[in-house]
Design a protein around this motif. Structure first.
Motif, PDB file in Angstrom:
ATOM      1  N   ILE A  74       0.609  -1.365   0.250  1.00  0.00           N
ATOM      2  CA  ILE A  74      -0.115   0.184   0.220  1.00  0.00           C
ATOM      3  C   ILE A  74       1.535   1.406  -0.195  1.00  0.00           C
ATOM      4  CG2 ILE A  74      -1.674   1.451   1.682  1.00  0.00           C
ATOM      5  CD1 ILE A  74      -2.204  -1.648   2.024  1.00  0.00           C
ATOM      6  N   ALA A  75       1.823   1.414   1.104  1.00  0.00           N
ATOM      7  CA  ALA A  75       3.136   2.148   0.535  1.00  0.00           C
ATOM      8  C   ALA A  75       2.823   2.782  -0.650  1.00  0.00           C
ATOM      9  CB  ALA A  75       4.030   2.336   1.941  1.00  0.00           C
ATOM     10  N   ALA A  76       3.916   1.704  -1.145  1.00  0.00           N
ATOM     11  CA  ALA A  76       4.267   2.094  -2.349  1.00  0.00           C
ATOM     12  C   ALA A  76       3.674   2.111  -3.819  1.00  0.00           C
ATOM     13  CB  ALA A  76       5.182   0.604  -3.102  1.00  0.00           C
ATOM     14  N   LEU A  77       2.335   1.668  -3.142  1.00  0.00           N
ATOM     15  CA  LEU A  77       0.954   2.077  -4.882  1.00  0.00           C
ATOM     16  C   LEU A  77       0.742   3.775  -4.064  1.00  0.00           C
ATOM     17  CD1 LEU A  77      -0.851  -0.901  -4.782  1.00  0.00           C
ATOM     18  CD2 LEU A  77       0.847  -0.056  -6.791  1.00  0.00           C
ATOM     19  N   SER A  78       0.683   4.046  -3.043  1.00  0.00           N
ATOM     20  CA  SER A  78       0.346   5.546  -2.393  1.00  0.00           C
ATOM     21  C   SER A  78       1.488   6.108  -3.139  1.00  0.00           C
ATOM     22  CB  SER A  78       0.364   5.404  -0.937  1.00  0.00           C
ATOM     23  OG  SER A  78      -0.483   4.751  -0.882  1.00  0.00           O
ATOM     24  N   SER A  79       2.926   6.016  -2.638  1.00  0.00           N
ATOM     25  CA  SER A  79       3.756   6.602  -3.134  1.00  0.00           C
ATOM     26  C   SER A  79       3.959   6.940  -4.656  1.00  0.00           C
ATOM     27  CB  SER A  79       5.108   6.099  -2.979  1.00  0.00           C
ATOM     28  OG  SER A  79       5.321   5.043  -3.604  1.00  0.00           O
ATOM     29  N   ARG A  80       3.568   6.030  -5.581  1.00  0.00           N
ATOM     30  CA  ARG A  80       3.484   6.116  -6.922  1.00  0.00           C
ATOM     31  C   ARG A  80       2.212   7.163  -7.299  1.00  0.00           C
ATOM     32  NH1 ARG A  80       7.098   2.025  -9.407  1.00  0.00           N
ATOM     33  NH2 ARG A  80       7.909   0.804  -8.145  1.00  0.00           N
TER      34      ARG A  80
END
Length: 82
Positions: A74-80
Motif C-alpha cells: 500500500i505504501a509503495a502504490l501510494s507513493s506512486r
C-alpha cells in the motif's frame, strides 16, 4: 498450442495464487497461535476449554493481520500516486 503470452499469464496466475494462498494460511496460523487458552481457576478439575473469539473480535484480528501484511504494498502504490 497456446501462445507464449497466455502461458506467461497462466504461470503468473498460478504462482500468484499459490503465494497469496500461502500468505493467508500463514496469517491464519499466526492468528490462532496468538490466541491463548483460558487458564482454569485454582483447584478446578474441569478440563481446559479454549475460548472461541467472537466474530467481531476475529474480524478485527484478521483486519490487523492483513493491514500488517499489505502495508509495504500500500505504501509503495501510494507513493506512486495510485
Amino acid at each position: 498450442m497456446i501462445s507464449l503470452v497466455a502461458q506467461e499469464r497462466l504461470l503468473g496466475f498460478a504462482l500468484g495464487s499459490g503465494l497469496v494462498g500461502a500468505a493467508v494460511l500463514e496469517q491464519r496460523r499466526a492468528i490462532h497461535r496468538s490466541m491463548t487458552p483460558q487458564s482454569p481457576p485454582a483447584g478446578s478439575v474441569e478440563p481446559v476449554r479454549r475460548r472461541r473469539p467472537d466474530d467481531i473480535e476475529m474480524a478485527h484480528i484478521w483486519n490487523r493481520a492483513v493491514d500488517r501484511a499489505l502495508a509495504p504494498l500500500i505504501a509503495a502504490l501510494s507513493s506512486r500516486g495510485w
